[in-house]
Write an enzyme that holds these catalytic residues in place. Structure first.
Site, PDB file in Angstrom:
ATOM      1  N   ASP A   1      -6.977  -1.618  -4.670  1.00  0.00           N
ATOM      2  CA  ASP A   1      -8.062  -1.305  -3.736  1.00  0.00           C
ATOM      3  C   ASP A   1      -9.021  -0.285  -4.338  1.00  0.00           C
ATOM      4  OD1 ASP A   1      -6.795  -2.953  -1.851  1.00  0.00           O
ATOM      5  OD2 ASP A   1      -5.686  -1.270  -0.991  1.00  0.00           O
TER       6      ASP A   1
ATOM      7  N   ASP B   1       0.860  -1.183   0.000  1.00  0.00           N
ATOM      8  CA  ASP B   1       0.000   0.000   0.000  1.00  0.00           C
ATOM      9  C   ASP B   1       0.897   1.233   0.000  1.00  0.00           C
ATOM     10  OD1 ASP B   1      -2.439  -1.394   0.098  1.00  0.00           O
ATOM     11  OD2 ASP B   1      -2.366  -1.523   2.281  1.00  0.00           O
TER      12      ASP B   1
END
Length: 170
Positions: free
Chosen positions: A140, A122
């Protein structure tokens, strides 16, 4: 006749594009960013390299490692289900197949990370003052956009059904 010419699988390229962009941006983040060191872009946005061993919002991230294979199995199962669903949709349909392929591309991007690295990479961090939303990535984002599109599709279908019932159509 090819299944790609007669079904919504014609949108496979969108899943491949999401997967490719996701993997590329994660590798750029790995190369350019230092772990947990934010690079401020806007007052509400920074790029911070983080590793997520759990699911969305780091759910189960602190477990002993079993969650890696649990979430891998879920991602594989969801991906197979999405591909089969796309096979059943007619070529002419667009909104739902786009939603499904966005989800598929995102699921495959995070699946790749989980299998290869043992965690999801991330790097996008959104915040307001000291309130931080959990870090995320392009996969995501694609999953979220696809899920919102699916919700909109369900609402449109429900409205259409109600309108048809009111007009006496089946």
């Amino acid at each position: 006749m090819s299944i790609f010419k007669t079904t919504a699988l014609r949108w496979w390229w969108l899943a491949a594009l999401v997967l490719g962009l996701d993997l590329l941006t994660k590798q750029v983040a790995e190369y350019v960013l230092e772990y947990a060191q934010p690079v401020y872009v806007l007052p509400v946005l920074d790029f911070t390299l983080l590793y997520n061993k759990g699911a969305a919002f780091s759910f189960l991230a602190n477990e002993s490692g079993w969650q890696r294979w649990f979430f891998t199995a879920i991602a594989v199962g969801v991906s197979v289900m999405l591909i089969n669903w796309l096979r059943t949709l007619p070529r002419e349909q667009q909104w739902l197949p786009i939603a499904l392929t966005l989800i598929l591309g995102g699921a495959l991007g995070n699946l790749f990370d989980r299998v290869v690295f043992g965690h999801v990479i991330d790097f996008i961090s959104v915040h307001w003052n000291d309130a931080y939303f959990p870090a995320f990535n392009l996969a995501d984002s694609a999953i979220t956009v696809g899920a919102v599109m699916m919700a909109i599709d369900v609402i449109r279908e429900m409205k259409e059904e109600r309108r048809n019932k009111a007009e006496g159509k089946s």
